[in-house]
Design a protein around this motif. Structure first.
Motif, mmCIF file in Angstrom:
data_model
loop_
_atom_site.group_PDB
_atom_site.id
_atom_site.type_symbol
_atom_site.label_atom_id
_atom_site.label_comp_id
_atom_site.label_asym_id
_atom_site.label_seq_id
_atom_site.Cartn_x
_atom_site.Cartn_y
_atom_site.Cartn_z
ATOM 1 N N ASP A 214 -1.375 0.315 -3.036
ATOM 2 C CA ASP A 214 -1.000 -1.009 -3.542
ATOM 3 C C ASP A 214 -1.211 -1.185 -5.033
ATOM 4 O OD1 ASP A 214 -0.305 -1.781 -0.983
ATOM 5 O OD2 ASP A 214 -2.242 -2.703 -0.558
ATOM 6 N N LEU A 215 -1.945 -0.285 -5.672
ATOM 7 C CA LEU A 215 -2.379 -0.517 -7.048
ATOM 8 C C LEU A 215 -1.888 0.536 -8.026
ATOM 9 C CD1 LEU A 215 -6.158 -1.205 -6.313
ATOM 10 C CD2 LEU A 215 -4.260 -2.852 -6.289
ATOM 11 N N ASN A 216 -1.665 0.102 -9.252
ATOM 12 C CA ASN A 216 -1.538 1.016 -10.378
ATOM 13 C C ASN A 216 -2.928 1.002 -11.002
ATOM 14 O OD1 ASN A 216 -1.374 2.005 -13.054
ATOM 15 N ND2 ASN A 216 0.828 1.620 -13.076
ATOM 16 N N ARG A 217 -3.712 2.000 -10.700
ATOM 17 C CA ARG A 217 -5.118 2.018 -11.107
ATOM 18 C C ARG A 217 -5.293 2.311 -12.594
ATOM 19 N NH1 ARG A 217 -4.323 4.845 -6.867
ATOM 20 N NH2 ARG A 217 -4.928 6.816 -7.786
ATOM 21 N N TRP B 89 -13.365 7.012 -2.935
ATOM 22 C CA TRP B 89 -13.478 7.592 -4.272
ATOM 23 C C TRP B 89 -12.620 6.849 -5.275
ATOM 24 C CZ3 TRP B 89 -9.321 9.491 -6.828
ATOM 25 C CH2 TRP B 89 -8.244 9.966 -6.109
ATOM 26 N N MET B 90 -11.496 6.243 -4.823
ATOM 27 C CA MET B 90 -10.643 5.498 -5.756
ATOM 28 C C MET B 90 -11.349 4.258 -6.286
ATOM 29 S SD MET B 90 -6.900 5.808 -4.095
ATOM 30 C CE MET B 90 -6.043 7.376 -4.109
ATOM 31 N N LEU B 91 -12.046 3.534 -5.431
ATOM 32 C CA LEU B 91 -12.787 2.354 -5.893
ATOM 33 C C LEU B 91 -13.898 2.757 -6.857
ATOM 34 C CD1 LEU B 91 -12.905 0.244 -2.630
ATOM 35 C CD2 LEU B 91 -11.597 -0.252 -4.702
ATOM 36 N N MET C 183 -11.825 -0.711 -14.466
ATOM 37 C CA MET C 183 -10.507 -1.178 -14.013
ATOM 38 C C MET C 183 -10.565 -1.601 -12.547
ATOM 39 S SD MET C 183 -8.442 -0.958 -16.613
ATOM 40 C CE MET C 183 -6.777 -0.894 -16.019
ATOM 41 N N ALA C 184 -11.668 -2.204 -12.141
ATOM 42 C CA ALA C 184 -11.869 -2.554 -10.739
ATOM 43 C C ALA C 184 -11.922 -4.066 -10.559
ATOM 44 C CB ALA C 184 -13.172 -1.936 -10.226
ATOM 45 N N PRO C 185 -11.642 -4.525 -9.338
ATOM 46 C CA PRO C 185 -11.889 -5.941 -9.054
ATOM 47 C C PRO C 185 -13.392 -6.189 -9.068
ATOM 48 C CG PRO C 185 -11.243 -4.788 -7.045
ATOM 49 C CD PRO C 185 -11.126 -3.815 -8.177
ATOM 50 N N LEU D 169 -13.267 1.294 3.819
ATOM 51 C CA LEU D 169 -13.203 0.472 2.618
ATOM 52 C C LEU D 169 -14.573 -0.109 2.296
ATOM 53 C CD1 LEU D 169 -10.744 -0.519 0.669
ATOM 54 C CD2 LEU D 169 -11.853 -2.641 1.294
ATOM 55 N N ALA D 170 -15.360 -0.449 3.306
ATOM 56 C CA ALA D 170 -16.719 -0.942 3.059
ATOM 57 C C ALA D 170 -17.542 0.133 2.340
ATOM 58 C CB ALA D 170 -17.386 -1.341 4.371
#
Length: 170
Positions: free
Chosen positions: A32-35, A70-72, A80-82, A94-95
């Motif tokens: 969903d993201l362009n990281r 690893w992406m988060l 560049m994170a929420p 995801l947790a």
């Protein structure tokens, strides 16, 4: 406005305050993201084109597999994170990714959080008390789940939405 305070069943991280991006949609850090640019990029995502950096995401459910963890972490390392993620339902992968990336998270409410919180609201999530509090209402969502474009920082500009991190001890 009546004060809105929602209680989650699952929580981790630090207390954070920021502008909320709200949509009745899922979340995959991989698809969903362009990281690199810090925006939602999947054309069919209800938040496409909006920056998630330094914001609190309020979404329906987590999607994806082991790459999310690893992406988060990588997004956080590049700033560049929420700031936080709030879900109706979340998966364990995801947790784990939120924990690895140091991203505050709440999940599991008695109401649909994507309907209870207006897009653009300033919210505080407090994992220690498992609460999400609306500090200032945003604007109502349209039929696509997100209305209007939130103020977006231009490339190289500092983020202007209010962000406050307060360490929480467990």
């Amino acid at each position: 406005m009546n004060e809105i305070v929602l209680t989650a069943r699952h929580a981790m991280g630090q207390k954070v305050t920021a502008q909320a991006l709200v949509a009745k949609d899922g979340f995959s850090a991989r698809y969903d993201l362009n990281r690199l640019e810090g925006v939602f990029s999947r054309p069919s995502h209800k938040l496409v084109g909006q920056s998630y950096v330094g914001r609190i995401l309020v979404l329906d459910t987590a999607k994806g597999g082991v790459a999310s963890a690893w992406m988060l972490h990588e997004m956080q390392a590049r700033h560049m994170a929420p700031l936080g993620i709030v879900f109706n339902t979340v998966n364990t992968i995801l947790a784990q990714g939120a924990a690895l990336g140091g991203i505050s998270m709440l999940a599991g409410f008695d109401v649909d959080v994507t309907e209870a919180i207006e897009h653009g609201s300033i919210v505080e999530i407090d994992p220690a008390s498992k609460t999400l509090k609306v500090l200032r209402a945003g604007f109502a969502a349209d039929s696509h789940g997100a209305s209007g474009n939130l103020a977006q920082p231009q490339h190289g500009e500092a983020e202007t939405s209010p962000v406050r991190m307060v360490p929480t001890r467990y």
